[in-house]
Design an enzyme around this catalytic site. Structure first.
Site, PDB file in Angstrom:
ATOM      1  N   PHE A 363       0.935  -1.024  -0.065  1.00  0.00           N
ATOM      2  CA  PHE A 363       0.171  -0.080   0.144  1.00  0.00           C
ATOM      3  C   PHE A 363       0.648   1.157  -0.581  1.00  0.00           C
ATOM      4  O   PHE A 363       1.844   0.982   0.680  1.00  0.00           O
ATOM      5  CB  PHE A 363      -0.849   0.539   1.148  1.00  0.00           C
ATOM      6  CG  PHE A 363      -1.842  -0.867   1.159  1.00  0.00           C
ATOM      7  CD1 PHE A 363      -3.437  -0.794   1.353  1.00  0.00           C
ATOM      8  CD2 PHE A 363      -1.682  -2.020   1.761  1.00  0.00           C
ATOM      9  CE1 PHE A 363      -4.298  -1.860   1.667  1.00  0.00           C
ATOM     10  CE2 PHE A 363      -2.133  -3.168   2.416  1.00  0.00           C
ATOM     11  CZ  PHE A 363      -3.937  -2.763   1.614  1.00  0.00           C
ATOM     12  N   ASP A 364      -0.055   2.134  -1.019  1.00  0.00           N
ATOM     13  CA  ASP A 364       1.240   3.503  -0.348  1.00  0.00           C
ATOM     14  C   ASP A 364       0.740   4.187   0.574  1.00  0.00           C
ATOM     15  O   ASP A 364      -0.541   3.626   1.047  1.00  0.00           O
ATOM     16  CB  ASP A 364       0.386   4.803  -2.291  1.00  0.00           C
ATOM     17  CG  ASP A 364       1.869   5.506  -2.202  1.00  0.00           C
ATOM     18  OD1 ASP A 364       2.619   5.935  -1.576  1.00  0.00           O
ATOM     19  OD2 ASP A 364       0.998   6.612  -2.041  1.00  0.00           O
ATOM     20  N   LYS A 365       1.749   5.049   0.915  1.00  0.00           N
ATOM     21  CA  LYS A 365       0.645   5.336   1.776  1.00  0.00           C
ATOM     22  C   LYS A 365      -0.730   6.399   2.142  1.00  0.00           C
ATOM     23  O   LYS A 365      -1.698   6.429   2.095  1.00  0.00           O
ATOM     24  CB  LYS A 365       1.762   6.310   3.528  1.00  0.00           C
ATOM     25  CG  LYS A 365       1.169   6.415   4.751  1.00  0.00           C
ATOM     26  CD  LYS A 365       2.456   7.731   5.369  1.00  0.00           C
ATOM     27  CE  LYS A 365       2.927   8.519   5.098  1.00  0.00           C
ATOM     28  NZ  LYS A 365       2.210   9.653   4.927  1.00  0.00           N
ATOM     29  N   LYS A 549      10.360   3.393  -5.036  1.00  0.00           N
ATOM     30  CA  LYS A 549       9.379   2.190  -4.604  1.00  0.00           C
ATOM     31  C   LYS A 549       8.989   1.050  -5.546  1.00  0.00           C
ATOM     32  O   LYS A 549       8.723  -0.011  -5.703  1.00  0.00           O
ATOM     33  CB  LYS A 549       7.703   3.113  -5.027  1.00  0.00           C
ATOM     34  CG  LYS A 549       7.843   4.281  -3.468  1.00  0.00           C
ATOM     35  CD  LYS A 549       6.618   4.568  -4.213  1.00  0.00           C
ATOM     36  CE  LYS A 549       6.573   5.907  -2.957  1.00  0.00           C
ATOM     37  NZ  LYS A 549       4.913   6.844  -2.823  1.00  0.00           N
TER      38      LYS A 549
END
Length: 696
Positions: A363-365, A549
């Site tokens: 998950f991206d924050k 990422k």
């Protein structure tokens, strides 16, 4: 090609099964319209039953009468089969339709007219029911296209005129009355209301809408329009009358793109489809070879040639992989249709199957696990500067940027400055993943992460700034340092709020079998860890630039299948690297719609367990269908070799095909077991062709 290479592959075009499922369901019109195939099949059955009854129960009736009825049964039962057989042969395909005709012709040549007529009747009725069942799944998709009204009320000067939606141009003002469907995408300029967005986003509750504060600013920067003012074609207005300014033509609305992409998704092959294609390429020639050998069984076994020919035809019918060919496409079509009805766009069989088999999600924050609306919590002036100096400089520069942190600084900064005049900055330059530079009152301004300073020729932070950074990081803040010329002006601390549904969503995913979940963020490790602990995650990877990422996803993918959940814009490279890329809030983002494998149309993290659960159910049904289709073939081939007739073989063959299709159709009624029944489904009005009241 390795499995990892094919996992993310979009597919390689049409396959026969999907073409057949899609095209035949609509191509079999005739004198009785879409029911022609069913009526012809029933007429074949009636002629067969009458002929067989006369032959068995009325011995005095002329033989030619029963034969004539069998010929009529052949004509009705074989009408569409002959059409398809010729079409297949013209396209150099040898398929079940051709095999059935050969078997029926062989039965007639042997004088077994009743059995040949039974074969064609069973095949035609099975085919008609199969097309009807597959048509149900397709109609579930096509119903989305009917949600947009055909006309719109457009303001032309002092008048409101009704025009076709195709004539609505970008920038037109459209009047939407209470209880009408919206004819176009746009933003509210006049009036307030609540809108049922279920047809597009899957949200079960109406969403309040307000006019934009400044229409000119919204027109100039549409990406910055708040969700409370954005509206979509096909959604249903509530009790308030509103006016919207359109931002897209009718062919480019979010709903139109969803319908188009869902239709294209039908043609994308899943890993299982590619496996069955390879299997069929080997299996079919083997069956044809076996049937050819069985034609000469009379040479070895003491039986007439007609018995050997009959057995060979029965084996051909029994071994035809019809159910196998339709097993996966029917499940994929139903799964994609069900997802689309709930506001989840799944682009084909590959992401649908992969999402159902993976057990790790990254998950991206910002904007994914958090609200994406950080707020200023701390302002630490440095070197004698005041809070006003820090905010004035930061707001002047950041108002030129569209980054979420910039928006937060501008929003909260303007509020804290209480109407003070803010100078104009210029020459904004973005340093991706680090910060920005600009010119303000003949001075160079740098605003960015602490890591931006002390590298690439930028002077390091002073001791006072370092001390402030260290203190705020221990409190889990996201930090922006403001420098004017050579002077550190101040440090701004921001905090993003975790989504209310984040923790329960992650618990639901664990219940579905997702055993590993990782948060990846460009924030400092301590800030990332603070958010992760609040939402119930034990793994948080911080200090990641966009390229970092991508590398992180590559490392995770080397360990197994991995999904990446983000906004589909800033995270697009990492999402493209993952086995499955999932974008949130895609209804308001063209980029997210295009780049994601799975798009959650609403900005609701709670849709994710629904998508994963549906994918797992789809994968389970695909496996069930494969077992049924292969199991029936495995039983029928030896059974027909040892004497099972063509009639029973066709009945079991068509029965297995119908069974896998109707098994797949169960997906259309799927409900998320991790949430209350119906919480993600469309409200009833969204499924109706017209809501209550008149539509434009």
């Amino acid at each position: 090609m390795s499995s990892s290479d094919t996992d993310h592959q979009a597919g390689d075009g049409h396959d026969h099964a999907s073409e057949k499922a899609g095209a035949d369901a609509h191509a079999h019109g005739g004198v009785f319209g879409s029911n022609t195939e069913v009526i012809f099949a029933l007429a074949s059955g009636a002629a067969l039953a009458l002929g067989f009854g006369l032959e068995q129960l009325a011995p005095g009736v002329p033989v030619w009468l029963a034969l004539a009825l069998y010929v009529v049964a052949y004509g009705f039962g074989g009408f569409f089969t002959v059409r398809e057989a010729f079409e297949n042969l013209r396209n150099k395909r040898f398929e079940i339709d051709t095999l059935m005709l050969v078997a029926a012709a062989g039965a007639a040549a042997l004088g077994a007219w009743a059995e040949g007529a039974l074969l064609l009747f069973l095949f035609s009725i099975g085919h008609a029911l199969e097309n009807y069942a597959m048509g149900r799944a397709k109609r579930a998709i096509e119903a989305l296209a009917d949600l947009t009204p055909r006309t719109a009320h457009v303001r032309r000067g002092d008048k409101v005129v009704e025009v076709p939606v195709e004539a609505v141009n970008v920038g037109d003002t459209v009047v939407v009355r209470p209880n009408e469907r919206l004819p176009a995408d746009g933003f509210v300029v006049v009036g307030a209301t609540s809108i049922n967005q279920a047809p597009v986003t899957g949200e079960s509750m109406p969403v309040d809408k307000q006019p934009v504060p400044d229409a000119a600013a919204a027109r100039a920067r549409p990406a910055q329009i708040g969700s409370a003012s954005i509206v979509f074609a096909g959604t249903i207005n509530g009790a308030g009358s509103i006016e919207i300014e359109t931002t897209r033509k009718s062919t480019d609305t979010t709903l139109a793109k969803v319908v188009r992409m869902v239709s294209e998704a039908e043609t994308q092959k899943s890993p299982t489809q590619r496996f069955t294609d390879r299997f069929e390429r080997i299996f079919v020639p083997l069956v044809l070879g076996l049937a050819f050998v069985l034609l000469f069984a009379w040479v070895v076994v003491d039986e007439p040639f007609r018995d050997s020919f009959y057995r060979a035809m029965a084996v051909l019918v029994a071994a035809s992989p019809c159910a196998l060919a339709i097993a996966t496409p029917s499940a994929v079509l139903s799964g994609v249709a069900r997802a689309a009805r709930a506001g989840v766009l799944i682009k084909g069989g590959a992401p649908l199957e992969n999402l159902g088999s993976l057990n790790a999600i990254a998950f991206d924050k910002t904007g994914t696990l958090t609200e994406g609306r950080p707020r200023i919590t701390d302002i630490v002036p440095l070197g004698g500067a005041s809070e006003t100096d820090v905010l004035m400089t930061a707001v002047a520069v950041e108002r030129l940027s569209d980054h979420p942190l910039a928006e937060a600084i501008v929003r909260d900064g303007v509020e804290r400055l209480k109407g003070a005049a803010i100078p104009a900055a210029s020459e904004l330059k973005s340093l991706t993943g680090k910060g920005v530079t600009a010119q303000l009152e003949r001075a160079t301004i740098l605003i960015g992460k602490p890591e931006m300073f002390g590298v690439d020729g930028v002077a390091p932070l002073g001791k006072e700034a370092e001390a402030a950074v260290t203190r705020l990081r221990l409190e889990g803040r996201t930090l922006m340092v403001v420098r004017r010329g050579e002077r550190d002006l101040g440090v701004i601390g921001l905090l993003d709020t975790p989504r209310a549904a984040a923790r329960t969503t992650l618990e639901a995913l664990r219940a579905l079998g997702v055993s590993r979940m990782i948060m990846i963020s460009g924030d400092h490790q301590k800030a990332a860890q603070a958010i992760a602990s609040q939402v119930g995650l034990s793994e948080a990877w911080g200090d990641l630039m966009p390229e970092d990422k991508v590398e992180a996803i590559k490392r995770l993918r080397a360990e197994g299948k991995i999904a990446m959940v983000g906004d589909g814009v800033n995270d697009a490279p990492a999402m493209a690297t993952a086995t499955v890329g999932i974008a949130m809030g895609a209804a308001g983002s063209d980029v997210a719609l295009e780049t994601a494998d799975v798009a959650l149309m609403s900005d609701d993290l709670a849709q994710l367990p629904f998508a994963v659960g549906l994918s797992r159910r789809t994968r389970g049904i695909i496996l069930q269908n494969l077992v049924v289709s292969l199991g029936v073939v495995a039983f029928l081939v030896p059974a027909t070799i040892f004497g099972l007739g063509i009639g029973p073989a066709v009945a079991m063959h068509e029965g297995s095909t119908l069974l896998v299709v109707f098994n797949a159709l169960r997906l259309l009624g799927y409900r998320d077991p991790t949430r209350r029944a119906g919480s993600l489904d469309r409200v009833a009005a969204a499924a109706d062709p017209e809501p209550k009241g008149k539509t434009s």
